[in-house]
Design a protein around this motif. Structure first.
Motif, PDB file in Angstrom:
ATOM      1  N   ILE A  40       0.841  -1.203   0.000  1.00 35.25           N
ATOM      2  CA  ILE A  40       0.000   0.000   0.000  1.00 35.25           C
ATOM      3  C   ILE A  40       0.877   1.254   0.000  1.00 35.25           C
ATOM      4  N   PHE A  41       1.990   1.224   0.718  1.00 40.56           N
ATOM      5  CA  PHE A  41       2.908   2.361   0.707  1.00 40.56           C
ATOM      6  C   PHE A  41       3.500   2.572  -0.692  1.00 40.56           C
ATOM      7  N   THR A  42       3.713   1.490  -1.426  1.00 37.50           N
ATOM      8  CA  THR A  42       4.210   1.613  -2.799  1.00 37.50           C
ATOM      9  C   THR A  42       3.191   2.346  -3.665  1.00 37.50           C
ATOM     10  N   LYS A  43       1.908   2.036  -3.463  1.00 41.14           N
ATOM     11  CA  LYS A  43       0.849   2.729  -4.205  1.00 41.14           C
ATOM     12  C   LYS A  43       0.801   4.201  -3.806  1.00 41.14           C
ATOM     13  N   TYR A  44       0.997   4.457  -2.525  1.00 41.82           N
ATOM     14  CA  TYR A  44       1.001   5.843  -2.049  1.00 41.82           C
ATOM     15  C   TYR A  44       2.157   6.617  -2.677  1.00 41.82           C
ATOM     16  N   GLU A  96      -7.969   0.367   2.046  1.00 40.34           N
ATOM     17  CA  GLU A  96      -7.196  -0.864   1.821  1.00 40.34           C
ATOM     18  C   GLU A  96      -6.480  -1.289   3.101  1.00 40.34           C
ATOM     19  N   ILE A  97      -5.945  -0.315   3.815  1.00 40.47           N
ATOM     20  CA  ILE A  97      -5.262  -0.621   5.079  1.00 40.47           C
ATOM     21  C   ILE A  97      -6.247  -1.209   6.082  1.00 40.47           C
ATOM     22  N   SER A  98      -7.395  -0.542   6.207  1.00 42.31           N
ATOM     23  CA  SER A  98      -8.415  -1.008   7.145  1.00 42.31           C
ATOM     24  C   SER A  98      -8.888  -2.423   6.803  1.00 42.31           C
ATOM     25  N   ASN A 124      -9.807  11.502  -2.564  1.00 43.86           N
ATOM     26  CA  ASN A 124     -10.489  10.224  -2.782  1.00 43.86           C
ATOM     27  C   ASN A 124      -9.488   9.084  -2.962  1.00 43.86           C
ATOM     28  N   LYS A 125      -8.395   9.360  -3.649  1.00 44.23           N
ATOM     29  CA  LYS A 125      -7.357   8.338  -3.835  1.00 44.23           C
ATOM     30  C   LYS A 125      -6.736   7.950  -2.492  1.00 44.23           C
ATOM     31  N   LEU A 126      -6.525   8.948  -1.647  1.00 41.98           N
ATOM     32  CA  LEU A 126      -5.939   8.678  -0.334  1.00 41.98           C
ATOM     33  C   LEU A 126      -6.902   7.896   0.555  1.00 41.98           C
TER      34      LEU A 126
END
Length: 260
Positions: free
Chosen positions: A6-10, A178-180, A170-172
């Motif tokens: 998820i951090f990679t997507k961020y 996803e994290i939740s 919205n992207k964030l």
């Protein structure tokens, strides 16, 4: 606790934002006034989405330890107390009947020094700074209204390319969800959390804090396969043991009955 994928997507969104900033800068003439040593955006009051807060916390923990870490956390604690006071006053104002627009305007004018702003007015975690910090100097479209840095050189009434903050938010939120979902959080609104940068540094984001539910229901054990019964010869006669139920005698002292 890591959310590597998820951090990679961020970080991909961060790259998009940096690219967009450069494009706006190219088309905005001399409107953007960002330069080394300017720390106007480092005193603005804003919150981070869950994914931003976790990422900032992760990078802070990676980089800092010892005295430097303690000094930043002391500044974070001081900033958090100021922010709490501002939000408490805003709540009291709303209870007293002050309009939302007035309250928002007052909050937007509040000045709180970011705990990551070092002694030389430079960011101590610049490469990992949140998205708001990265786009602060550009025109922004927030809910259909234009906003820009007070130190910018944009002319009123003139049109400029702008960052669409609603799309970005919205992207964030999607990444936060996803994290939740990935930890099966018991907090239904976890992905909608908004966290000041100071609290993002101070918080120990453990699995328990995030309401993670890691236990899984035990899978039912498979039912045992039926046993195959192979007829065996009886020890008292020539019949197999399946015929014993029809036998008209009971075995006593191991003696077999005499046959007629």
């Amino acid at each position: 606790m890591e959310f590597k994928d998820i951090f990679t997507k961020y970080e991909a969104i961060v790259a998009e934002v940096d690219s967009a900033f450069n494009k706006v800068a190219e088309q905005a003439d001399d409107g953007i006034k960002c330069h080394k040593g300017c720390s106007d955006c480092c005193h603005a009051l804003f919150d981070l989405t869950l994914v931003e807060a976790l990422y900032l916390n992760h990078k802070f923990n990676e980089k800092y330890s010892g005295m430097e870490r303690s000094q930043i956390l002391e500044r974070a604690d001081e900033a958090d107390r100021q922010i709490h006071k501002i939000k408490r006053n805003a709540f009291k104002a709303s209870q007293a009947g002050k309009s939302a627009s007035e309250i928002i305007k007052e909050i937007s004018l509040a000045r709180v020094r970011c705990p990551l702003l070092g002694t030389e007015d430079s960011c101590d975690l610049y490469e990992s700074r949140p998205l708001t910090c990265r786009i602060y100097g550009t025109p922004m479209n927030i809910g259909g209204e234009a906003h820009c840095c007070g130190k910018s050189g944009f002319d009123k009434g003139k049109q400029y390319p702008a960052m669409n903050m609603d799309v970005l938010q919205n992207k964030l939120y999607e990444l936060s969800k996803e994290i939740s979902d990935s930890i099966n959080s018991s907090y239904k609104e976890l992905s909608e959390m908004l966290i000041p940068a100071s609290m993002a540094l101070l918080t120990d984001f453990t699995m328990e804090y995030l309401g993670a539910r890691t236990s899984k229901k035990a899978e039912p054990e498979p039912e045992p396969e039926p046993l195959e019964v192979t007829p065996q010869a009886c020890s008292t006669c020539s019949e197999d043991k399946s015929a014993c139920a029809d036998c008209n005698y009971s075995v006593s002292l191991g003696q077999a009955p005499e046959k007629d």
